[in-house]
Enzyme design. Structure first.
Site, PDB file in Angstrom:
ATOM      1  N   HIS A  22       0.832  -1.204   0.000  1.00  0.00           N
ATOM      2  CA  HIS A  22       0.000   0.000   0.000  1.00  0.00           C
ATOM      3  C   HIS A  22       0.868   1.256   0.000  1.00  0.00           C
ATOM      4  CE1 HIS A  22      -2.980  -2.722   2.280  1.00  0.00           C
ATOM      5  NE2 HIS A  22      -3.422  -2.605   1.040  1.00  0.00           N
ATOM      6  N   LYS A  46     -15.796  -8.013   5.803  1.00  0.00           N
ATOM      7  CA  LYS A  46     -14.417  -8.517   5.827  1.00  0.00           C
ATOM      8  C   LYS A  46     -13.954  -8.871   7.239  1.00  0.00           C
ATOM      9  CE  LYS A  46     -12.288  -6.775   1.635  1.00  0.00           C
ATOM     10  NZ  LYS A  46     -11.092  -6.145   1.078  1.00  0.00           N
ATOM     11  N   ARG A  95      -2.347  -6.507  -7.900  1.00  0.00           N
ATOM     12  CA  ARG A  95      -1.198  -7.335  -7.536  1.00  0.00           C
ATOM     13  C   ARG A  95      -0.980  -8.449  -8.538  1.00  0.00           C
ATOM     14  NH1 ARG A  95      -3.733  -7.350  -2.171  1.00  0.00           N
ATOM     15  NH2 ARG A  95      -4.735  -9.172  -3.064  1.00  0.00           N
ATOM     16  N   SER A 133      -3.012  -7.799   2.851  1.00  0.00           N
ATOM     17  CA  SER A 133      -3.336  -7.612   4.276  1.00  0.00           C
ATOM     18  C   SER A 133      -3.818  -8.910   4.901  1.00  0.00           C
ATOM     19  CB  SER A 133      -4.404  -6.527   4.423  1.00  0.00           C
ATOM     20  OG  SER A 133      -3.887  -5.277   4.056  1.00  0.00           O
TER      21      SER A 133
END
Length: 163
Positions: A22, A46, A95, A133
């Protein structure tokens, strides 16, 4: 690299936690845009490890060196938030190829909802392309070494949170 004229970009996400990937995107975006807003979403689906307040505090500490970056939270439609803040760009990170289909669909929907806002994609440095993450949280939960993936402040916060 020169900046686009007076453009605000919104970089949305849960940032649970903020990673070197990030930060890499923010570093590059801050050289492209006059103002970059790291917009931290609640997204209870999430099941975040860190509270929104903790994520904002960590992001502010990690990104303290970037004068044109602002960290804030949002809890509405992303395009509505972007319009409220006068942003012309939504910044997204890609990514891997596996991210592309979802991100492409999201960009199309956002363009339909707000035609004046463009989505731009940046890819992280090769050193960070594999970091997510969720993987960092998983490694931290199992007491693994997350120091290569996050700022020391984030590492300490996760250790404290997980006991």
């Amino acid at each position: 690299m020169g900046r686009f004229n007076s453009v605000t970009a919104v970089y949305p996400g849960t940032f649970d936690p903020i990673t070197h990937g990030h930060t890499d995107l923010i570093a590059r975006a801050s050289s492209l845009f006059d103002h970059v807003i790291l917009a931290i979403g609640e997204n209870p689906e999430k099941q975040p490890l860190l509270t929104v307040g903790q994520r904002i505090a960590l992001a502010n500490k990690v990104l303290a060196g970037y004068d044109n970056v602002e960290v804030t939270q949002f809890d509405c439609l992303l395009v509505d938030f972007a319009q409220q803040r006068g942003a012309r760009v939504i910044l997204r990170g890609l990514r891997a190829v596996s991210d592309f289909e979802y991100e492409f669909q999201l960009a199309g929907m956002n363009r339909h909802l707000a035609p004046g806002i463009e989505t731009m994609f940046l890819t992280p440095s090769e050193n960070y392309a594999f970091i997510s993450s969720s993987l960092v949280r998983e490694i931290a939960r199992h007491r693994g070494d997350i120091s290569p993936f996050v700022h020391p402040i984030v590492e300490a916060a996760l250790r404290e949170k997980l006991g």
